[in-house]
Scaffold this active site. Structure first.
Site, PDB file in Angstrom:
ATOM      1  CB  SER A   1      -0.956  -0.046   1.195  1.00 12.22           C
ATOM      2  OG  SER A   1      -1.977   0.920   1.056  1.00 12.22           O
TER       3      SER A   1
ATOM      4  CG  ASP B   1      -4.495  -1.687   0.423  1.00 17.52           C
ATOM      5  OD1 ASP B   1      -3.451  -2.276   0.738  1.00 17.52           O
ATOM      6  OD2 ASP B   1      -4.799  -0.573   0.872  1.00 17.52           O
TER       7      ASP B   1
END
Length: 730
Positions: A63, A209
């Site tokens: 991320s 993600d």
């Protein structure tokens, strides 16, 4: 002589021992965890590692940690990274569209009439919505610039520092590790927060993600470079407290946090006593606080300095560290000259529609700022879910700039929706629900069809056909028909004397020109049909229907920066209609301007409705009234000919919507005035009519909303006043 030889022998021995110790140093893997904006703390960690001369042998990130890891591995220094993230306008990066003045005029018209977020694909496969609130258009271009893709696409396997980026396959729920392929694409995939950002499609997978499966990828770093020691940095968000969980969004956020914390706990359990764990104190900094990146980086510095003694055991000499830096941060290659520009990947859209925005030509070097601006203008046409580029130098002695627009996966046919609610908290309230079917790219030139229906207190139906007549869509022809039924009141001295049901139909054909992104000019013929039926009160309007036609010319320019609540720019509109058979013409003209100063927005507006030839007939009168259109009066309370209006406004921005949602909340005040040269209603109001308004306004997922109060001390009845509520699209 013997003494000198002894000194040299001793120095050589020391150097040999130093070199041997540095060759024997443990292999270090750096792990940068996910945490949204909290991940800016990683920059502070890197700054301290640089200060202490601690080299690393590989880096793994998830991320926001993937962003920092990827940019670091691409050769950007921590200091430069800090400044780049601080300079970025994160509010703007999480809005895909360019400013309104850089968008296709036709798209502006649709976005004002229908809620932009309501666009829903419809086709043989059924109904499909957009895959995320944010498609990631500006974010991807920002990543391209950070890793310098404009000098040649950066691929993970070619980086001097071994890198792993973690993403999640949202279909299978499996971890996906990028060790090769496009660096900027891997970074974009790892940051795709489900629901907020659209997934990245790669190798037949839909990637989101990586924090869902491995937010602190310790095992990956060990495997990537057989690390003896791990430096793990955890910047994850803590679980929300009970009092903070109150709605759907907070429940969804808590679910993601729970999944993330579970895999973080498992990862941290694999740390060894020799590993170094860093968890910065990020109390008060949320995952969305991107504007506080410098402060967050400072907290990363503090947390890393707290374990400086352990990190010093991994330090190397200045010479060795300089050699390592030279390896992982090599000099940038010179900007190459482009031999060819290609537009690739289009299925329906004519490449000339994209090409019209590209200023770069063979022989030029890539200017990333100008190229990004060109691609954003192309994106502003509304046909794509992403417009990207890659510099291909695989062909010998040739540099190819490949522009890669990706058409919307949920298109090319769409359903669109809009709502409208207006009320003065008395008898004058209207509501409507609007739905449309839009079919795009009917042919290679970009023909479009739009059909719509509206139900409520104002009902209507209509259809529009728009056909460009050249590949670059500069010239066009258009035909449309519509029918609308609404109600209108006849007022005198603030009393409603009558209410009419007004039915009106129109058909027109026109030819026009798109004046770049400035607006449109058109010329055509229009036929109108009107009929008024009395509902209550005394008759004022003729009961028979009226049919009239004539030629018209129109000019519409819009250079504002937002759809509903601009902060800067201007707009203007002029339409002239002439009906020789009916003995009158009609001029509708208006202009608005906006200027922002800090959190203040200053605005002004002028308009005119009247007949330069003859007089406007009672079935085609101008009208004023309603929110910020003489707010003290009901909608249409002022009717007549030769009508002028002017206003100045001051608005204070008192709040902004979260990342991914456009708009802000404003408290405003307005001074208004109007003059009706030939009034049909409120005939006792002579000269310039003063007015003032105060209001609260903002943009919502359902369109703009206003709650306001207007007052005018005009007339002899003690003044006019109105509370007013507006919600939805005009």
């Amino acid at each position: 002589m013997a003494f000198a030889a002894g000194i040299l022998l001793f120095a050589g021995g020391v150097a040999a021992q130093t070199a041997a110790s540095e060759l024997a140093r443990p292999r270090v893997g750096l792990v940068l965890g996910g945490g949204g904006a909290r991940g800016a703390a990683h920059i502070g960690v890197l700054e301290v590692l640089e200060k202490l001369r601690v080299p690393v042998d590989c880096v793994a990130g998830t991320s926001m940690g993937a962003l920092v890891a990827g940019v670091y591995a691409s050769g950007l220094s921590p200091a430069t990274m800090r400044s780049k993230l601080a300079e970025a306008d994160w509010d703007d990066l999480f809005r895909d569209d360019p400013p309104l003045d850089q968008q296709n005029f036709r798209k502006k018209v649709y976005d004002k009439r229908f809620l932009p977020g309501s666009e829903t694909g419809v086709g043989p496969q059924g109904v499909n919505g957009q895959p995320g609130i944010v498609m990631g258009q500006k974010i991807k271009l920002f990543f391209n610039t950070l890793v310098r893709d404009y000098l040649g696409e950066r691929e993970i396997e070619t980086l001097p520092l071994p890198l792993s980026i973690i993403a999640t396959d949202i279909v299978g729920g499996e971890k996906v590790v990028f060790r090769r392929g496009s660096l900027s694409q891997a970074m974009r995939a790892s940051m795709s927060v489900p629901g907020l950002m659209a997934p990245v499609e790669a190798d037949g997978k839909k990637l989101v993600d990586g924090g869902l499966v491995d937010n602190v990828p310790i095992d990956e770093a060990r495997a990537r470079c057989q690390a003896d020691i791990i430096i793990a940095v955890n910047v994850g968000s803590p679980l929300l407290k009970a009092e903070d969980i109150s709605g759907l969004l907070s429940v969804s956020a808590q679910m993601v946090n729970i999944l993330t914390e579970q895999n973080v706990t498992r990862s941290l359990a694999t740390l060894k006593p020799t590993d170094i764990y860093i968890k910065p104190d990020l109390e008060g900094i949320t995952a969305g606080d991107f504007k506080r990146s410098s402060e967050t980086a400072d907290r990363g510095v503090a947390a890393t300095e707290a374990v400086a003694d352990r990190l010093r055991t991994l330090a190397v000499s200045e010479t060795a560290y300089a050699a390592w830096v030279a390896q992982v941060q090599p000099p940038m290659r010179p900007a190459p000259r482009i031999n060819e520009v290609q537009i690739a990947g289009l299925k329906l859209v004519n490449p000339a529609v994209v090409e019209r925005y590209l200023q770069i030509k063979p022989g030029d070097t890539v200017d990333p700022v100008k190229l990004d601006a060109d691609l954003m203008r192309a994106y502003g046409d509304g046909y794509y879910q992403q417009v990207d580029y890659a510099l291909d130098d695989t062909l010998r002695n040739r540099e190819i700039l490949r522009v890669t627009p990706m058409e919307k996966s949920w298109g090319p046919d769409y359903l669109r929706f809009g709502i409208n609610l207006e009320s003065n908290f008395q008898t004058d309230s209207t509501y409507a629900i609007r739905a449309a079917y839009q079919k795009t790219w009917l042919n290679s030139l970009g023909g479009e069809f739009l059909g719509y229906v509206q139900i409520g207190s104002t009902t209507g139906i209509g259809a529009d056909f728009y056909q460009p007549i050249d590949a670059r869509q500069r010239y066009f022809v258009e035909a449309n028909v519509n029918y609308q039924s609404t109600s209108t009141g006849i007022y005198q001295n603030n009393d409603q004397l009558a209410e009419y049901a007004l039915s009106q139909s129109a058909a027109q054909v026109a030819a026009g020109i798109n004046v770049g992104l400035l607006g449109q000019a058109r010329l055509g013929w229009q036929e109108n049909w009107r009929k008024a039926t009395i509902q209550t009160g005394a008759p004022f309007l003729p009961a028979e229907s009226k049919t009239f036609g004539g030629w018209f010319a129109g000019l519409d320019f819009d250079q504002t920066d937002r759809i509903y609540f601009p902060t800067n720019g201007w707009s203007s509109s002029v339409k002239y209609f002439d009906s020789p058979a009916s003995g009158f013409s009609r001029l509708d003209a208006g202009a608005s301007g906006y200027l922002s100063v800090g959190d203040w927005v200053l605005a002004s507006r002028l308009s005119y409705q009247g007949s330069p030839v003859g007089e406007l007939p009672v079935y085609d009168l101008g009208q004023l009234g309603g929110m910020l259109n003489m707010t003290a009066f009901a909608v249409g309370q002022l009717k007549g000919d030769d009508m002028s209006y002017g206003s100045i406004r001051a608005e204070r921005i008192i709040g902004r919507l979260p990342l991914g949602l456009r708009g802000d909340l404003r408290l405003g005040a307005a001074l208004e005035t109007a003059k009706v040269g030939r009034p049909f209603t409120e005939t006792e109001l002579k000269g310039w009519i003063p007015g003032a308004a105060v209001y609260l306004g903002g943009e919502t997922p359902f369109g703009p909303v206003y709650l306001g109060y207007g007052y005018s001390n005009a007339g002899s009845i003690g003044g006019y006043s109105n509370f007013y509520l507006f919600l939805g699209t005009p």
